[in-house]
Design an enzyme around this catalytic site. Structure first.
Site, PDB file in Angstrom:
ATOM      1  CE  LYS A  66     -27.281 -93.289 -56.098  1.00 13.15           C
ATOM      2  NZ  LYS A  66     -28.286 -93.988 -56.922  1.00 13.15           N
ATOM      3  CE  LYS A 126     -30.373 -98.463 -49.940  1.00 12.79           C
ATOM      4  NZ  LYS A 126     -30.415 -98.290 -51.328  1.00 12.79           N
ATOM      5  CE  LYS A 164     -20.267-103.505 -54.745  1.00  9.22           C
ATOM      6  NZ  LYS A 164     -19.704-102.421 -55.079  1.00  9.22           N
TER       7      LYS A 164
HETATM    8  P1  AMP Z   1     -29.431-101.443 -56.369  1.00 13.07           P
HETATM    9  O1  AMP Z   1     -28.477-102.523 -55.722  1.00 13.07           O
HETATM   10  O2  AMP Z   1     -29.518-100.338 -55.636  1.00 13.07           O
HETATM   11  O3  AMP Z   1     -29.182-101.521 -58.028  1.00 13.07           O
HETATM   12  O4  AMP Z   1     -30.918-102.118 -56.476  1.00 13.07           O
HETATM   13  C1  AMP Z   1     -31.315-103.136 -57.186  1.00 13.07           C
HETATM   14  C2  AMP Z   1     -32.634-103.861 -56.729  1.00 13.07           C
HETATM   15  O5  AMP Z   1     -32.578-104.239 -55.376  1.00 13.07           O
HETATM   16  C3  AMP Z   1     -33.963-102.732 -56.486  1.00 13.07           C
HETATM   17  O6  AMP Z   1     -35.018-103.248 -57.059  1.00 13.07           O
HETATM   18  C4  AMP Z   1     -33.759-102.277 -55.315  1.00 13.07           C
HETATM   19  O7  AMP Z   1     -34.936-101.717 -54.801  1.00 13.07           O
HETATM   20  C5  AMP Z   1     -33.356-103.472 -54.599  1.00 13.07           C
HETATM   21  N1  AMP Z   1     -32.752-103.321 -53.167  1.00 13.07           N
HETATM   22  C6  AMP Z   1     -31.551-102.965 -53.127  1.00 13.07           C
HETATM   23  N2  AMP Z   1     -31.204-102.892 -51.620  1.00 13.07           N
HETATM   24  C7  AMP Z   1     -32.370-103.303 -51.192  1.00 13.07           C
HETATM   25  C8  AMP Z   1     -32.719-103.395 -49.638  1.00 13.07           C
HETATM   26  N3  AMP Z   1     -31.919-103.168 -48.619  1.00 13.07           N
HETATM   27  N4  AMP Z   1     -33.881-103.892 -49.454  1.00 13.07           N
HETATM   28  C9  AMP Z   1     -34.841-104.153 -50.119  1.00 13.07           C
HETATM   29  N5  AMP Z   1     -34.505-103.933 -51.791  1.00 13.07           N
HETATM   30  C10 AMP Z   1     -33.322-103.773 -52.042  1.00 13.07           C
END
Ligand code: AMP
Ligand code: TRP
Length: 333
Positions: free
Chosen positions: A113, A197, A200
């Site tokens: 980041k 991966k 967003k």
């Molecule tokens: P975030 O959107 O980064 O706040 O992620 C929220 C939750 O979703 C966390 O538990 C992440 O590990 C999971 N997560 C986000 N993107 C992925 C992805 N591409 N694959 C698996 N888990 C994800």
């Protein structure tokens, strides 16, 4: 017997995507049956990127509605908003005293980041894993269902829990572990842009709230390659990613079907994509309908958040009290 405690959260930075769903929320829904679950919306964490008050509010409402639409049941699990539980911020302050600059600076997500946004390397970003540890250990969680990308943050949470216990010679916090069903690996849902991966900020995501037309467009535009030229050829990363997505949303039979076509060099990526898009739509459209319905009902959302905040504060304040006593804070009045 007392149920094992589970904590997990997601930042309210927009819509939930398939990565959030298959990496986290789907497990939340399954776990609420057998565990004592705390699922929250990490609105304080989301401040590191400075959302406007309006975006913050709509993001929180959206994720709350999406949690409910996915099937998290406020009667079974505690659903709450992080900032409604001030005890978390208090524990975060206390944990910060034993979190070291070097280890925080070495965290992969901090480095990423800081590189992506050199003009906004704030202290909240640096201590992000400390706040995340506070979220988890304030409820004495044993399990944390998260995707693969959160592995290191979770390792830090274990480290901070252990360090506190060791420092005061008391077993206040259990060691929180990642949770996957059947002992499988932590999930990483790939994106549609050929590598990495789904996320967003990566701009390669399909949201649960996405309408079918847009899902079809996004999937049809997904990166592939020029096709296999030899039997049983190793798949490129982009094509492997499409198969991974197919495995997640479709049946083993249809995966085997497209796999066989690939191995015989007879695959048409357009057919694979059409099938993948329809399977994603079948998964998301009932959820989307429920999100729309729930978003209409402000009274219900407020009721859920209030009930959740009460239950979460009850658990958090117990731990915080214990922590303060262990640290040596004494009431003089
Ligand atoms: P975030 O959107 O980064 O706040 O992620 C929220 C939750 O979703 C966390 O538990 C992440 O590990 C999971 N997560 C986000 N993107 C992925 C992805 N591409 N694959 C698996 N888990 C994800
Ligand atoms: N860091 C997590 C993410 O970006 C969100 C999060 C904050 C979290 N606190 C947590 C996840 C506690 C699990 C437990 O996805």
């Amino acid at each position: 017997m007392n149920k094992q405690i589970v904590v997990s959260g997601i930042r309210p930075t927009g819509f939930l995507h398939l990565g959030n769903y298959f990496g986290a929320v789907r497990n939340f829904v399954r776990m609420q049956e057998d565990f004592n679950c705390y699922f929250f919306i990490a609105d304080i964490h989301s401040l590191t990127t400075h959302p406007t008050p309006r975006d913050l509010q709509s993001g929180v409402k959206q994720v709350l509605a999406e949690y409910l639409a996915c099937g998290i049941d406020p009667e079974k699990a505690t659903i709450f908003i992080q900032s409604d539980v001030p005890e978390v911020s208090e524990l975060y302050t206390l944990l910060n005293m034993n979190a070291y600059l070097g280890e925080l600076e070495r965290t992969t997500s901090f480095k990423d980041k800081a590189r992506q946004n050199p003009d906004n390397v704030n202290a909240g970003l640096l201590t992000y894993p400390v706040l995340m540890a506070a979220d988890i250990i304030i409820h004495k969680a044993k399990y944390v269902p998260v995707g693969k990308d959160q592995e290191q943050n979770l390792e830090m949470a274990r480290k901070f829990a252990k360090r506190f216990n060791h420092m005061y010679g008391k077993k206040v916090f259990p060691k929180p572990k990642p949770f996957t069903f059947d002992g499988g690996d932590m999930i990483k849902v790939p994106g549609l842009d050929g590598s990495g991966k789904m996320g967003k900020s990566e701009g390669n995501a399909i949201n649960l709230f996405e309408d079918p037309k847009s899902i079809r467009q996004k999937v049809m535009r997904a990166v592939t390659d020029s096709g296999p030229t030899e039997m049983n050829q190793k798949k490129s990363e982009a094509v492997e990613n499409l198969f991974t997505l197919l495995k997640i949303v479709s049946t083993p039979d249809s995966v085997a079907h497209f796999d066989a076509l690939y191995n015989k060099c007879e695959i048409r990526y357009g057919d694979l994509k059409k099938h993948l898009a329809e399977e994603i739509i079948a998964y998301t459209s009932p959820i989307r309908d429920r999100i729309i319905e729930i978003l209409e009902d402000d009274l219900y959302l407020a009721k859920v958040a209030k009930l959740g905040a009460e239950k979460a504060r009850e658990s958090a304040s117990k731990t915080l009290q214990e922590v303060k006593e262990v640290i040596g804070f004494r009431k003089l009045f």
